[in-house]
Design a protein around this motif. Sequence first.
Motif, PDB file in Angstrom:
ATOM      1  N   GLY A 126      21.650   8.631  -3.448  1.00  0.00           N
ATOM      2  CA  GLY A 126      20.318   8.546  -4.071  1.00  0.00           C
ATOM      3  C   GLY A 126      19.325   9.498  -3.429  1.00  0.00           C
ATOM      4  N   LEU A 127      19.391   9.643  -2.098  1.00  0.00           N
ATOM      5  CA  LEU A 127      18.457  10.550  -1.419  1.00  0.00           C
ATOM      6  C   LEU A 127      18.679  11.990  -1.888  1.00  0.00           C
ATOM      7  N   TYR A 128      19.957  12.313  -2.098  1.00  0.00           N
ATOM      8  CA  TYR A 128      20.280  13.668  -2.554  1.00  0.00           C
ATOM      9  C   TYR A 128      19.788  13.892  -3.995  1.00  0.00           C
ATOM     10  N   ALA A 129      19.982  12.868  -4.842  1.00  0.00           N
ATOM     11  CA  ALA A 129      19.645  13.018  -6.272  1.00  0.00           C
ATOM     12  C   ALA A 129      18.174  12.693  -6.565  1.00  0.00           C
ATOM     13  N   TYR A 130      17.420  12.318  -5.536  1.00  0.00           N
ATOM     14  CA  TYR A 130      16.008  11.950  -5.654  1.00  0.00           C
ATOM     15  C   TYR A 130      15.203  12.897  -6.558  1.00  0.00           C
TER      16      TYR A 130
END
Length: 345
Positions: A126-130
């Motif tokens: 999720g942090l990457y796709a934020y």
Amino acid sequence: MTSASQRVFSGVQPTGNLHLGNYLGAIKRFVELQEGYDCIYCVVDMHAITVWQDPVELKKSIREVAAAFLAAGVDGSKQIVFNQSQVPQHAELAWVLNCVARLGWLNRMTQFKEKAGKDRENASVGLYAYPNLMAADILVYRATHVPVGEDQKQHLELARDIAQKFNNDFATSIAANGLPEKFFPQPQPLIAGPATRVMSLRDGAKKMSKSDPSDASRINLTDSADQIANKIRRAKTDPLPLPESLDGLKERPEADNLIGIYAALADTDAQGVIDEFGGGQFSQFKQALVDLTVAKLGPINAEMTRLVADPGHIDRVLGDGAARAEAIAAETMTAVKDIVGFVRR
Ligand code: AQP
């Protein structure tokens, strides 16, 4: 489709410790923009969980951010104020955009690199796709303007690239569905004023941030007058007096930061502050900054305290805002499903 000719969207994460940077870079601008635009202001709780959040604290923080919007002067009955997770179309569109954005684009995002640090393998997906979820937040309302601090500029540029690629990739289908050629508008960042990047009070090279372990590095919106005074008096400066011209601020990040904060709170610019305080000692300027900060933040703090004591009221504002937001978002998602080629009920 509803018109999105002048629509503002922006969000703040409920990750605790709302600070002066969030206020000057974002929330104060939210209030100013309500005069000329239809505004949608979102507590982005789905972004918050890209790093671990204690569930009890998260609920509290969501209401606190909503209270900050209202206490600063956002009119929740005219504008839309809600929390992201109540409108499922954010996640739905984010998935489609995950399939439009390219890995190479996300690999360039500096915020991911900073937040993941050395332990990249252990960061959440999720942090990457934020940034794709952030693009969905904006595009699901086909918003045209996005007030943010300087730190969000790169994510905004990515949202613009995603919008353009979607429009190009599906141009034939957009036309076949009788939709405007530029289905998603190119959202414009609104990054203006003397405090688009408020820096830490302890280190002029670091952004003021909720997650800085040092509480002395930031002024929280919940700080008392005494806490504000202590933090500003202890703020790092250099031994020189205040410069007498703007040029004199070069290579003096701490002085530049304090002058920017004063200018933003006083609704002037750095030149105006130098005209008043240039050549003077920091001790005198800091006292003026304490007085101004307490005068501006005190009423917001008091109103936030009043509002958070009535969570039922905040939840009603959020629920009402979510219903109004969903009406717009659902219309966009219906069109997106047709454009992409999904079969609908
Ligand atoms: N230091 C800042 N100066 C000016 N604007 C700022 N913003 C954040 N820090 C500054 C702006 O505030 C809005 C909401 O930010 P956010 O909560 O969504 O996330 P963030 O940018 O990651 O904020 P923080 O405080 O730095 O949080 P952490 O420490 O969790 O990363 C945005 O418009 C942002 O630009």
